[in-house]
Design a protein around this motif. Structure first.
Motif, mmCIF file in Angstrom:
data_model
loop_
_atom_site.group_PDB
_atom_site.id
_atom_site.type_symbol
_atom_site.label_atom_id
_atom_site.label_comp_id
_atom_site.label_asym_id
_atom_site.label_seq_id
_atom_site.Cartn_x
_atom_site.Cartn_y
_atom_site.Cartn_z
ATOM 1 N N LEU A 193 58.241 20.427 68.762
ATOM 2 C CA LEU A 193 57.894 21.561 67.909
ATOM 3 C C LEU A 193 56.880 21.207 66.820
ATOM 4 N N PRO A 194 57.018 20.070 66.109
ATOM 5 C CA PRO A 194 55.975 19.725 65.124
ATOM 6 C C PRO A 194 54.603 19.543 65.763
ATOM 7 N N ILE A 195 54.561 18.964 66.972
ATOM 8 C CA ILE A 195 53.288 18.786 67.677
ATOM 9 C C ILE A 195 52.691 20.133 68.042
ATOM 10 N N ILE A 196 53.536 21.057 68.493
ATOM 11 C CA ILE A 196 53.070 22.392 68.861
ATOM 12 C C ILE A 196 52.426 23.083 67.665
ATOM 13 N N PHE A 197 53.028 22.941 66.483
ATOM 14 C CA PHE A 197 52.471 23.583 65.292
ATOM 15 C C PHE A 197 51.130 22.970 64.908
ATOM 16 N N LYS A 198 50.988 21.658 65.099
ATOM 17 C CA LYS A 198 49.704 21.019 64.815
ATOM 18 C C LYS A 198 48.638 21.482 65.811
ATOM 19 N N LEU A 199 49.016 21.585 67.087
ATOM 20 C CA LEU A 199 48.073 22.026 68.106
ATOM 21 C C LEU A 199 47.699 23.493 67.933
ATOM 22 N N LYS A 200 48.635 24.261 67.388
ATOM 23 C CA LYS A 200 48.377 25.681 67.159
ATOM 24 C C LYS A 200 47.201 25.883 66.219
ATOM 25 N N GLU A 201 47.066 24.971 65.253
ATOM 26 C CA GLU A 201 45.966 25.074 64.297
ATOM 27 C C GLU A 201 44.611 24.839 64.949
ATOM 28 N N SER A 202 44.623 24.133 66.097
ATOM 29 C CA SER A 202 43.364 23.876 66.806
ATOM 30 C C SER A 202 43.204 24.767 68.033
ATOM 31 N N ASN A 203 43.973 25.878 68.081
ATOM 32 C CA ASN A 203 43.899 26.841 69.195
ATOM 33 C C ASN A 203 44.118 26.175 70.551
ATOM 34 N N HIS A 204 45.119 25.308 70.628
ATOM 35 C CA HIS A 204 45.430 24.587 71.870
ATOM 36 C C HIS A 204 46.022 25.539 72.905
ATOM 37 N N ASP A 205 45.787 25.249 74.169
ATOM 38 C CA ASP A 205 46.342 26.019 75.266
ATOM 39 C C ASP A 205 47.794 25.614 75.489
ATOM 40 N N PHE A 206 48.739 26.502 75.164
ATOM 41 C CA PHE A 206 50.157 26.159 75.247
ATOM 42 C C PHE A 206 50.705 26.247 76.668
ATOM 43 N N LYS A 207 49.818 26.529 77.636
ATOM 44 C CA LYS A 207 50.253 26.458 79.026
ATOM 45 C C LYS A 207 50.396 25.007 79.468
ATOM 46 N N THR A 208 49.737 24.106 78.759
ATOM 47 C CA THR A 208 49.781 22.687 79.138
ATOM 48 C C THR A 208 50.677 21.860 78.233
ATOM 49 N N PHE A 209 51.001 22.402 77.044
ATOM 50 C CA PHE A 209 51.930 21.684 76.162
ATOM 51 C C PHE A 209 52.821 22.681 75.450
ATOM 52 N N ASN A 210 54.100 22.633 75.769
ATOM 53 C CA ASN A 210 55.105 23.485 75.134
ATOM 54 C C ASN A 210 56.454 22.784 75.263
ATOM 55 N N LEU A 211 57.530 23.511 75.097
ATOM 56 C CA LEU A 211 58.845 22.887 75.196
ATOM 57 C C LEU A 211 59.210 22.491 76.630
ATOM 58 N N ALA A 212 58.514 23.055 77.609
ATOM 59 C CA ALA A 212 58.813 22.752 79.020
ATOM 60 C C ALA A 212 57.794 21.817 79.664
ATOM 61 N N LEU A 213 56.551 21.884 79.215
ATOM 62 C CA LEU A 213 55.478 21.080 79.801
ATOM 63 C C LEU A 213 54.808 20.236 78.722
ATOM 64 N N PRO A 214 54.297 19.058 79.061
ATOM 65 C CA PRO A 214 54.433 18.381 80.354
ATOM 66 C C PRO A 214 55.843 17.821 80.548
ATOM 67 N N ARG A 215 56.089 17.279 81.740
ATOM 68 C CA ARG A 215 57.390 16.684 82.020
ATOM 69 C C ARG A 215 57.655 15.508 81.069
ATOM 70 N N SER A 216 58.933 15.180 80.941
ATOM 71 C CA SER A 216 59.305 14.072 80.060
ATOM 72 C C SER A 216 58.583 12.794 80.457
ATOM 73 N N HIS A 217 58.008 12.129 79.451
ATOM 74 C CA HIS A 217 57.226 10.923 79.720
ATOM 75 C C HIS A 217 57.340 9.975 78.530
ATOM 76 N N CYS A 218 56.984 8.743 78.748
ATOM 77 C CA CYS A 218 56.978 7.767 77.666
ATOM 78 C C CYS A 218 55.790 8.049 76.751
ATOM 79 N N PRO A 219 56.004 8.210 75.449
ATOM 80 C CA PRO A 219 54.882 8.498 74.545
ATOM 81 C C PRO A 219 53.916 7.322 74.397
#
Length: 272
Positions: free
Chosen positions: A31-57
């Motif tokens: 959620l904090p990442i989503i809010f930061k990306l929101k400020e840059s008009n990021h496409d939330f189809k590629t990053f949200n609570l469901a996508l991408p799949r769980s991965h090592c940061p």
């Protein structure tokens, strides 16, 4: 009176908490990442609570299903990534275990199913707010608003306080910290709180009522000092007040008699 009887009911509730705790980690992480990306008009189809799949940061490798088993995977993997062996944040384990313990406490304290479900909702939202603010000094508005409106709706039938007390509690909770913030800034030119704290106290006022605001603030002040020591904050460094408010709100909601300032004073001074 317990809301349910029998070992099977308790096991079912704890399994539910076990699974929900894993989702709460997703919310806290993304959620904090989503809010930061929101400020840059990021496409939330590629990053949200469901996508991408769980991965090592660290290495970005997609995790296998058995890497995502709540609590167990952390132990099996010895607290590190299976692929790159980078340490996994202990917060994932702590959140999942904490939610199970919170739900167990709620189960034993709730006198009815409706109150238990309300406790569970409050605990889930408060736990997310606690760890996001602890890590980022930021409370997403969506979590504060969910907590605020759910408290107002739940108290429309007076579950924890009257609807009037809930509305006044929300208003005074916000305005009280807002006024104190401006007083501190006027006298010291420093910001004592964030606006997320105003909204959080408003939400706690909506749940517990106006009469409990002082008690919540008193507990939160004590807890804030303890948490500052735990986090080894130096004088002048910003301290997240949201975690202390979350704990105080939970204690006041679930254990209203035990953690009540008036009861403490009566016991201390022996007055009836």
């Amino acid at each position: 009176m317990k809301i349910m009887n029998g070992l099977y009911n308790l096991i079912g509730i704890l399994i539910f908490a076990y699974l929900v705790g894993s989702f709460l980690n997703v919310v806290i992480s993304r959620l904090p990442i989503i809010f930061k990306l929101k400020e840059s008009n990021h496409d939330f189809k590629t990053f949200n609570l469901a996508l991408p799949r769980s991965h090592c940061p660290h290495c970005q490798h997609i995790l296998y299903w058995w890497h995502n088993i709540p609590l167990l995977s952390f132990v099996i993997l010895k607290g590190q990534c299976y692929f790159c062996h980078t340490p996994i944040a202990k917060r994932y384990f702590i959140v999942e275990l904490s939610f199970i313990l919170l739900i167990a406490l709620c189960y034993y304290q709730a006198p009815s199913l409706s109150i238990f479900l309300s406790y569970a909702l409050f605990s889930a939202l408060a736990l997310c707010i606690f760890f996001i603010d602890w890590e980022t000094l930021f409370i997403p508005d969506i979590l504060n608003y969910l907590l605020l409106w759910s408290g107002l709706l739940i108290n429309t039938h007076g579950l924890f306080c009257s609807a009037q007390d809930a509305i006044i509690g929300a208003a005074l909770g916000y305005l009280g910290l807002w006024g104190f913030y401006h007083f501190i800034y006027w006298t010291s030119k420093k910001e004592g709180f964030g606006y997320g704290d105003f909204k959080l106290l408003a939400a706690l006022g909506a749940w517990c009522g106006v009469s409990e605001l002082f008690n919540i603030l008193f507990l939160a002040s004590l807890l804030g000092l303890i948490l500052a020591v735990v986090k080894l904050k130096k004088m002048g460094e910003p301290i997240a007040f949201g975690p202390a408010l979350c704990i105080a709100g939970f204690l006041n909601l679930v254990y209203p008699q035990t953690f009540n300032l008036l009861n403490w004073s009566r016991q201390l001074f022996g007055s009836g």
